[in-house]
Enzyme design. Sequence first.
Site, PDB file in Angstrom:
ATOM      1  N   HIS A 131      14.854 -28.995   3.600  1.00  0.00           N
ATOM      2  CA  HIS A 131      13.778 -28.427   2.801  1.00  0.00           C
ATOM      3  C   HIS A 131      14.324 -27.411   1.781  1.00  0.00           C
ATOM      4  O   HIS A 131      14.068 -27.510   0.593  1.00  0.00           O
ATOM      5  CB  HIS A 131      12.789 -27.750   3.756  1.00  0.00           C
ATOM      6  CG  HIS A 131      13.466 -26.911   4.821  1.00  0.00           C
ATOM      7  ND1 HIS A 131      14.368 -27.449   5.697  1.00  0.00           N
ATOM      8  CD2 HIS A 131      13.433 -25.595   5.094  1.00  0.00           C
ATOM      9  CE1 HIS A 131      14.839 -26.487   6.485  1.00  0.00           C
ATOM     10  NE2 HIS A 131      14.291 -25.348   6.136  1.00  0.00           N
ATOM     11  N   ARG A 132      15.104 -26.431   2.273  1.00  0.00           N
ATOM     12  CA  ARG A 132      15.587 -25.374   1.366  1.00  0.00           C
ATOM     13  C   ARG A 132      16.593 -25.942   0.378  1.00  0.00           C
ATOM     14  O   ARG A 132      16.584 -25.594  -0.804  1.00  0.00           O
ATOM     15  CB  ARG A 132      16.191 -24.209   2.162  1.00  0.00           C
ATOM     16  CG  ARG A 132      16.541 -22.999   1.292  1.00  0.00           C
ATOM     17  CD  ARG A 132      16.851 -21.762   2.109  1.00  0.00           C
ATOM     18  NE  ARG A 132      15.728 -21.371   2.951  1.00  0.00           N
ATOM     19  CZ  ARG A 132      15.652 -21.648   4.261  1.00  0.00           C
ATOM     20  NH1 ARG A 132      16.634 -22.243   4.889  1.00  0.00           N
ATOM     21  NH2 ARG A 132      14.583 -21.300   4.942  1.00  0.00           N
ATOM     22  N   GLY A 147      16.602 -20.035  13.427  1.00  0.00           N
ATOM     23  CA  GLY A 147      15.192 -20.384  13.586  1.00  0.00           C
ATOM     24  C   GLY A 147      14.977 -21.600  14.472  1.00  0.00           C
ATOM     25  O   GLY A 147      15.517 -21.688  15.583  1.00  0.00           O
ATOM     26  N   TYR A 148      14.204 -22.551  13.967  1.00  0.00           N
ATOM     27  CA  TYR A 148      13.840 -23.738  14.741  1.00  0.00           C
ATOM     28  C   TYR A 148      14.898 -24.841  14.657  1.00  0.00           C
ATOM     29  O   TYR A 148      14.664 -25.940  15.149  1.00  0.00           O
ATOM     30  CB  TYR A 148      12.492 -24.282  14.244  1.00  0.00           C
ATOM     31  CG  TYR A 148      11.344 -23.309  14.411  1.00  0.00           C
ATOM     32  CD1 TYR A 148      10.642 -23.217  15.613  1.00  0.00           C
ATOM     33  CD2 TYR A 148      10.967 -22.453  13.375  1.00  0.00           C
ATOM     34  CE1 TYR A 148       9.593 -22.319  15.777  1.00  0.00           C
ATOM     35  CE2 TYR A 148       9.923 -21.549  13.526  1.00  0.00           C
ATOM     36  CZ  TYR A 148       9.239 -21.493  14.727  1.00  0.00           C
ATOM     37  OH  TYR A 148       8.211 -20.602  14.894  1.00  0.00           O
ATOM     38  N   ASP A 149      16.037 -24.568  14.046  1.00  0.00           N
ATOM     39  CA  ASP A 149      17.062 -25.609  13.870  1.00  0.00           C
ATOM     40  C   ASP A 149      17.438 -26.331  15.166  1.00  0.00           C
ATOM     41  O   ASP A 149      17.648 -27.546  15.139  1.00  0.00           O
ATOM     42  CB  ASP A 149      18.321 -25.020  13.214  1.00  0.00           C
ATOM     43  CG  ASP A 149      18.154 -24.850  11.708  1.00  0.00           C
ATOM     44  OD1 ASP A 149      17.200 -25.428  11.148  1.00  0.00           O
ATOM     45  OD2 ASP A 149      18.979 -24.150  11.090  1.00  0.00           O
ATOM     46  N   ASP A 166       9.636 -19.092   0.779  1.00  0.00           N
ATOM     47  CA  ASP A 166       8.952 -18.986   2.058  1.00  0.00           C
ATOM     48  C   ASP A 166       8.953 -20.379   2.669  1.00  0.00           C
ATOM     49  O   ASP A 166       8.791 -21.378   1.948  1.00  0.00           O
ATOM     50  CB  ASP A 166       7.525 -18.460   1.894  1.00  0.00           C
ATOM     51  CG  ASP A 166       6.975 -17.931   3.214  1.00  0.00           C
ATOM     52  OD1 ASP A 166       7.763 -17.420   4.036  1.00  0.00           O
ATOM     53  OD2 ASP A 166       5.759 -18.030   3.436  1.00  0.00           O
ATOM     54  N   THR A 196      15.526 -12.018   0.044  1.00  0.00           N
ATOM     55  CA  THR A 196      15.603 -12.292   1.473  1.00  0.00           C
ATOM     56  C   THR A 196      16.445 -11.254   2.176  1.00  0.00           C
ATOM     57  O   THR A 196      17.345 -10.658   1.570  1.00  0.00           O
ATOM     58  CB  THR A 196      16.187 -13.689   1.752  1.00  0.00           C
ATOM     59  OG1 THR A 196      16.045 -13.975   3.146  1.00  0.00           O
ATOM     60  CG2 THR A 196      17.647 -13.788   1.366  1.00  0.00           C
ATOM     61  N   ASN A 197      16.152 -11.041   3.453  1.00  0.00           N
ATOM     62  CA  ASN A 197      17.014 -10.228   4.303  1.00  0.00           C
ATOM     63  C   ASN A 197      17.658 -11.091   5.370  1.00  0.00           C
ATOM     64  O   ASN A 197      18.247 -10.589   6.316  1.00  0.00           O
ATOM     65  CB  ASN A 197      16.202  -9.112   4.965  1.00  0.00           C
ATOM     66  CG  ASN A 197      15.710  -8.122   3.921  1.00  0.00           C
ATOM     67  OD1 ASN A 197      16.476  -7.710   3.059  1.00  0.00           O
ATOM     68  ND2 ASN A 197      14.443  -7.771   3.990  1.00  0.00           N
TER      69      ASN A 197
HETATM   70  P1  ITT Z   1      12.914 -13.605   4.725  1.00  0.00           P
HETATM   71  O1  ITT Z   1      11.399 -13.508   4.615  1.00  0.00           O
HETATM   72  O2  ITT Z   1      13.599 -12.274   4.819  1.00  0.00           O
HETATM   73  O3  ITT Z   1      13.522 -14.471   3.680  1.00  0.00           O
HETATM   74  P2  ITT Z   1      12.346 -15.115   7.151  1.00  0.00           P
HETATM   75  O4  ITT Z   1      13.226 -15.404   8.341  1.00  0.00           O
HETATM   76  O5  ITT Z   1      11.052 -14.410   7.392  1.00  0.00           O
HETATM   77  O6  ITT Z   1      13.268 -14.351   6.104  1.00  0.00           O
HETATM   78  P3  ITT Z   1      10.717 -17.350   6.140  1.00  0.00           P
HETATM   79  O7  ITT Z   1       9.523 -16.469   6.137  1.00  0.00           O
HETATM   80  O8  ITT Z   1      10.960 -18.189   4.941  1.00  0.00           O
HETATM   81  O9  ITT Z   1      12.052 -16.488   6.435  1.00  0.00           O
HETATM   82  O10 ITT Z   1      10.698 -18.352   7.349  1.00  0.00           O
HETATM   83  C1  ITT Z   1       9.807 -18.212   8.414  1.00  0.00           C
HETATM   84  C2  ITT Z   1      10.436 -18.690   9.683  1.00  0.00           C
HETATM   85  O11 ITT Z   1      10.610 -20.105   9.625  1.00  0.00           O
HETATM   86  C3  ITT Z   1      11.821 -18.125   9.986  1.00  0.00           C
HETATM   87  O12 ITT Z   1      11.750 -16.893  10.642  1.00  0.00           O
HETATM   88  C4  ITT Z   1      12.393 -19.204  10.881  1.00  0.00           C
HETATM   89  O13 ITT Z   1      11.921 -19.062  12.191  1.00  0.00           O
HETATM   90  C5  ITT Z   1      11.782 -20.467  10.293  1.00  0.00           C
HETATM   91  N1  ITT Z   1      12.705 -21.104   9.344  1.00  0.00           N
HETATM   92  C6  ITT Z   1      12.758 -20.932   8.006  1.00  0.00           C
HETATM   93  N2  ITT Z   1      13.731 -21.670   7.464  1.00  0.00           N
HETATM   94  C7  ITT Z   1      14.308 -22.351   8.491  1.00  0.00           C
HETATM   95  C8  ITT Z   1      15.370 -23.265   8.596  1.00  0.00           C
HETATM   96  O14 ITT Z   1      16.052 -23.649   7.534  1.00  0.00           O
HETATM   97  N3  ITT Z   1      15.697 -23.728   9.804  1.00  0.00           N
HETATM   98  C9  ITT Z   1      15.015 -23.350  10.905  1.00  0.00           C
HETATM   99  N4  ITT Z   1      14.011 -22.475  10.905  1.00  0.00           N
HETATM  100  C10 ITT Z   1      13.654 -21.976   9.703  1.00  0.00           C
END
Ligand code: ITT
Length: 192
Positions: free
Chosen positions: A176-177, A149-151, A68, A7-8
């Site tokens: 979820h994570r 993100g959508y938190d 993902d 991940t980044n």
């Molecule tokens: P990496 O691929 O570098 O790990 P990413 O941000 O692209 O980072 P994901 O593809 O797993 O991560 O997630 C897709 C999107 O879903 C991410 O950009 C967020 O907008 C949202 N997301 C993922 N996990 C979340 C969380 O725990 N809470 C809120 N939004 C989340």
Amino acid sequence: MEIIFATNNAHKLNEVQAVLGDGFRLLTPRECGIMEDIPETQATLEGNALQKARYLYEHTGRDCFADDTGLEVAALGGAPGVHSARYATDGHDFAANNRLLLKNMEGVADRRARFRTVVALILDNKEYLFEGIVEGRIAEAESGAEGFGYDPLFVPDGFDRTFAEMSAEEKNAVSHRGRAVRKLAEFLHSIS
Ligand code: ITT
């Protein structure tokens, strides 16, 4: 044990490190010389998690895992789902994604949604998948400043606060994570 986490996203890294604990040292792709973006071009969360993990394994030969995640909204037919990062724009624009989600949910009574995470682990050239799901609903407006993100829009079942109004520990306990990574941790402990 040292393991690469593909991940980044610094928020993700912190969440996962907190769940795995001190027994695991997480290495980022950059620390292992992978400076380019890891391709994520599959149509499913499982496909993307495996694609990222396989890319790292092929380029480093070291044990690694990737996750993902998608937000699946019932009234939107499961969208944004695998497209969660690029819902509103080409990039990871969290604010624009949240605005678009609120707009698409205007006047929608059924607010049910879930986050789903798939973790792909490659260990000694064998592949394993772990899934974590949290059910909840989309709030009428953004609240809170924690997380990412959508938190600010996601209220998990059993709570009246969004993930962005919770501490990292509270979020990890039900998220979820958190769920997917606890399964990963149990597996890694069981074989070590
Ligand atoms: P990496 O691929 O570098 O790990 P990413 O941000 O692209 O980072 P994901 O593809 O797993 O991560 O997630 C897709 C999107 O879903 C991410 O950009 C967020 O907008 C949202 N997301 C993922 N996990 C979340 C969380 O725990 N809470 C809120 N939004 C989340």
